[in-house]
Design a protein around this motif. Structure first.
Motif, PDB file in Angstrom:
ATOM      1  N   GLU A 104      -3.715 -10.384   9.188  1.00  0.00           N
ATOM      2  CA  GLU A 104      -2.575 -11.899   8.614  1.00  0.00           C
ATOM      3  C   GLU A 104      -1.232 -11.529   8.872  1.00  0.00           C
TER       4      GLU A 104
ATOM      5  N   VAL B  79      -0.464  -7.514   8.824  1.00  0.00           N
ATOM      6  CA  VAL B  79      -1.352  -7.227   7.920  1.00  0.00           C
ATOM      7  C   VAL B  79      -2.462  -6.667   8.066  1.00  0.00           C
ATOM      8  N   HIS B  80      -2.632  -4.851   8.132  1.00  0.00           N
ATOM      9  CA  HIS B  80      -4.520  -5.070   8.956  1.00  0.00           C
ATOM     10  C   HIS B  80      -4.791  -4.257   7.796  1.00  0.00           C
ATOM     11  N   ARG B  81      -5.523  -4.992   7.038  1.00  0.00           N
ATOM     12  CA  ARG B  81      -7.119  -4.391   6.426  1.00  0.00           C
ATOM     13  C   ARG B  81      -7.872  -3.090   5.900  1.00  0.00           C
TER      14      ARG B  81
ATOM     15  N   GLY C 237       0.772  -1.318  -0.543  1.00  0.00           N
ATOM     16  CA  GLY C 237       0.200   0.182   0.147  1.00  0.00           C
ATOM     17  C   GLY C 237       1.051   1.098  -0.204  1.00  0.00           C
TER      18      GLY C 237
ATOM     19  N   ASP D 212      -2.875  -8.631  -3.002  1.00  0.00           N
ATOM     20  CA  ASP D 212      -3.934  -7.528  -2.867  1.00  0.00           C
ATOM     21  C   ASP D 212      -3.389  -6.856  -1.550  1.00  0.00           C
ATOM     22  N   PRO D 213      -2.049  -5.636  -2.464  1.00  0.00           N
ATOM     23  CA  PRO D 213      -1.938  -5.210  -1.350  1.00  0.00           C
ATOM     24  C   PRO D 213      -2.502  -3.254  -0.896  1.00  0.00           C
TER      25      PRO D 213
ATOM     26  N   GLY E 130      -5.590  -2.891  -0.574  1.00  0.00           N
ATOM     27  CA  GLY E 130      -6.626  -2.899   0.324  1.00  0.00           C
ATOM     28  C   GLY E 130      -5.559  -2.680   2.054  1.00  0.00           C
ATOM     29  N   VAL E 131      -4.490  -2.497   1.684  1.00  0.00           N
ATOM     30  CA  VAL E 131      -3.633  -2.473   3.311  1.00  0.00           C
ATOM     31  C   VAL E 131      -3.865  -1.642   3.808  1.00  0.00           C
ATOM     32  N   ARG E 132      -3.834  -0.916   5.216  1.00  0.00           N
ATOM     33  CA  ARG E 132      -3.867   0.416   6.325  1.00  0.00           C
ATOM     34  C   ARG E 132      -2.748   0.505   6.625  1.00  0.00           C
TER      35      ARG E 132
END
Lengths: 110, 152
Positions: free
Chosen positions: B117, B149-151, A11, B52-53, B55-57
């Motif tokens: 995750e 990882v926090h989405r 991201g 799927d990077p 949507g990563v917060r």
């Protein structure tokens, strides 16, 4: 300072690679912990004193690595790794290393 | 007389090891199973690249570490195993306990961040206590780490 052990930060965009940063510490065990550990070696189970020692050593090494990254003006350290080596009898080194990078602006604005 | 006393002490330590060590190990495996159930909502992988990077917060390093010893009886029995060869089940179980415990601690750190995750999980065998334990007891030290990882 953002730390990850992946090669990229999901991201976020890496705009500049500043280079390798590292931190290490060499800790000695102490007698009180040793006596408690001697008892645990009889009955089995976690040796809390040594877990704490390991936690402190890890924190110290990571902090030194972060200090180096800050000096370079980094936003994050990617691909962080840990390794240990035995230096002498009764002394071991914990070593943390990674790559300091600058990041582009976050998509979420933070 | 001294020799008899010495043997009695050794035998006493071995019996203590069998009883306390066995109970400790069983209790530890039960605790691990419960913790793993509680944390089963966090997906864990040793893949380097986060899928799927977009949507990563948030992504952050999480760690878990443990130093764990086995009992006198298992240390002694493992010594005997060196005479006849074969798989060292008792030592293997100690490694399993250490890795699972370090993993659980790493996952608890991830859970505290609200992550769902953990990617690129690695295990390092540490030797920060710089010793094999008193009287050469079996002792292992594991550091587990990964990227939580926090989405959004």
């Amino acid at each position: 300072m953002l730390l990850v052990n992946t090669e990229t930060i999901p991201g976020r965009e890496i705009t500049e690679i500043l280079g390798l940063v590292q931190g290490n510490t060499i800790r000695a065990k102490h007698l009180g912990r040793d006596i408690a550990a001697g008892f645990k070696n009889l009955v089995g189970g976690e040796i809390r004193g040594y877990t704490e020692l390991l936690t402190e050593a890890r924190r110290e090494a990571v902090e030194r690595m972060i200090a180096q990254a800050e000096q370079l003006g980094a936003d994050a350290v990617v691909n962080v790794r840990f390794t240990t080596s035995a230096v002498a009898a009764g002394a071991a080194e914990l070593y943390a290393y990674g790559t300091a990078v600058r990041l582009g602006p976050s998509a979420q604005g933070g | 007389m001294d020799a008899v006393l010495y043997l009695l002490v050794i035998a006493g330590l071995l019996v203590l090891g069998i009883l306390a060590g066995g109970a400790n190990e069983r209790a530890h495996f039960r605790r691990l199973a419960r913790a793993e159930r509680e944390l089963s909502h966090i997906r864990i992988s040793n893949l380097k690249r986060v899928a799927d990077p977009g949507g990563v917060r948030d992504a952050r390093l999480v760690l878990g570490q443990v130093v764990i010893a086995t009992d006198t009886f298992k240390t002694w029995a493992t010594g005997l195993r060196n005479l006849v060869g074969g798989e060292m089940h008792l030592a293997r179980r100690l490694m399993v306990r250490a890795r699972r415990e370090a993993t659980v601690r790493m996952l608890r750190e991830a859970e505290a961040l609200g992550a769902t995750e953990v990617w690129n999980v690695r295990y390092t065998f540490c030797s920060i206590s710089m010793m094999r334990g008193r009287s050469g007891a079996m002792q292992v030290e594991i550091l587990a780490f990964g990227t939580a990882v926090h989405r959004a």
